[in-house]
Design a protein around this motif. Structure first.
Motif, PDB file in Angstrom:
ATOM      1  N   ILE A  70     111.442 -31.331  47.503  1.00  0.00           N
ATOM      2  CA  ILE A  70     112.142 -31.028  48.753  1.00  0.00           C
ATOM      3  C   ILE A  70     111.100 -30.700  49.815  1.00  0.00           C
ATOM      4  CG2 ILE A  70     113.689 -29.389  49.904  1.00  0.00           C
ATOM      5  CD1 ILE A  70     115.123 -29.020  47.255  1.00  0.00           C
ATOM      6  N   ILE A  71     111.229 -31.333  50.984  1.00  0.00           N
ATOM      7  CA  ILE A  71     110.269 -31.155  52.077  1.00  0.00           C
ATOM      8  C   ILE A  71     111.022 -30.941  53.389  1.00  0.00           C
ATOM      9  CG2 ILE A  71     108.362 -32.226  53.361  1.00  0.00           C
ATOM     10  CD1 ILE A  71     108.058 -34.113  50.888  1.00  0.00           C
ATOM     11  N   ALA A  72     110.565 -29.988  54.185  1.00  0.00           N
ATOM     12  CA  ALA A  72     111.075 -29.823  55.549  1.00  0.00           C
ATOM     13  C   ALA A  72     110.216 -30.723  56.446  1.00  0.00           C
ATOM     14  CB  ALA A  72     110.975 -28.377  55.994  1.00  0.00           C
ATOM     15  N   VAL A  73     110.701 -31.918  56.745  1.00  0.00           N
ATOM     16  CA  VAL A  73     109.906 -32.823  57.587  1.00  0.00           C
ATOM     17  C   VAL A  73     110.026 -32.453  59.062  1.00  0.00           C
ATOM     18  CG1 VAL A  73     109.844 -34.744  55.958  1.00  0.00           C
ATOM     19  CG2 VAL A  73     111.714 -34.598  57.588  1.00  0.00           C
ATOM     20  N   ALA A  74     111.037 -31.651  59.401  1.00  0.00           N
ATOM     21  CA  ALA A  74     111.191 -31.115  60.760  1.00  0.00           C
ATOM     22  C   ALA A  74     111.938 -29.790  60.658  1.00  0.00           C
ATOM     23  CB  ALA A  74     111.971 -32.095  61.640  1.00  0.00           C
ATOM     24  N   GLY A  75     111.589 -28.851  61.513  1.00  0.00           N
ATOM     25  CA  GLY A  75     112.275 -27.570  61.538  1.00  0.00           C
ATOM     26  C   GLY A  75     112.041 -26.753  60.279  1.00  0.00           C
TER      27      GLY A  75
END
Length: 145
Positions: A70-75
């Motif tokens: 799981i990655i937060a690619v924005a925010g």
């Protein structure tokens, strides 16, 4: 990371925060992920969550066999992780970091910032029978071992 320790097996055996490779350039940064090299599985499915309304939560399940990154690619958003013995909250807010989780980890995603995008790389194609959607059922399965 906030950690609530219950007892028993360590959550760190099932969940790992990993730094992904970054290539910096005056034109911007690039991060890449290769299955079998940066993560211990070949990617079979990719999905992403976005436009999550304020106050809403996602996830609320575990998997019998599936592994995920799981990655937060924005925010940003928070991920509550639970292996049936221990609970931990991790804030995702860097596009070059990911939460790598093995199977039998209950996850809840909440506290999404405006414009947040959550990217998920999965080890299996969608298979409803792999999901554990009831927390009490999850606890029963996870504590059996």
């Amino acid at each position: 990371m906030k950690e609530i320790k219950k007892s028993g097996t360590s959550l760190s055996d099932a969940v790992e925060l990993i730094d992904l490779e970054r290539l910096s350039d005056p034109r911007g940064n690039l991060t890449f992920i290769e299955g079998g090299r940066h993560i211990p599985f070949d990617v079979q499915r990719v999905y992403y969550l976005y436009d999550v309304p304020a106050g809403e939560a996602r996830g609320g399940h575990a998997h019998h066999n599936l592994q995920q990154l799981i990655i937060a690619v924005a925010g940003s958003f928070d991920v509550i992780l639970d292996n049936g013995f221990e609970r931990k909250t991790v804030t995702c807010n860097r596009p070059f970091q990911g939460i790598l989780m093995k199977s039998l980890v209950w996850r809840e995603l909440n506290n999404f910032s405006s414009g947040a995008v959550c990217l998920v790389l999965a080890s299996m194609k969608y298979e409803e029978s792999d999901y554990i959607r009831n927390y009490e059922d999850f606890i029963s399965v996870a504590r059996k071992g």
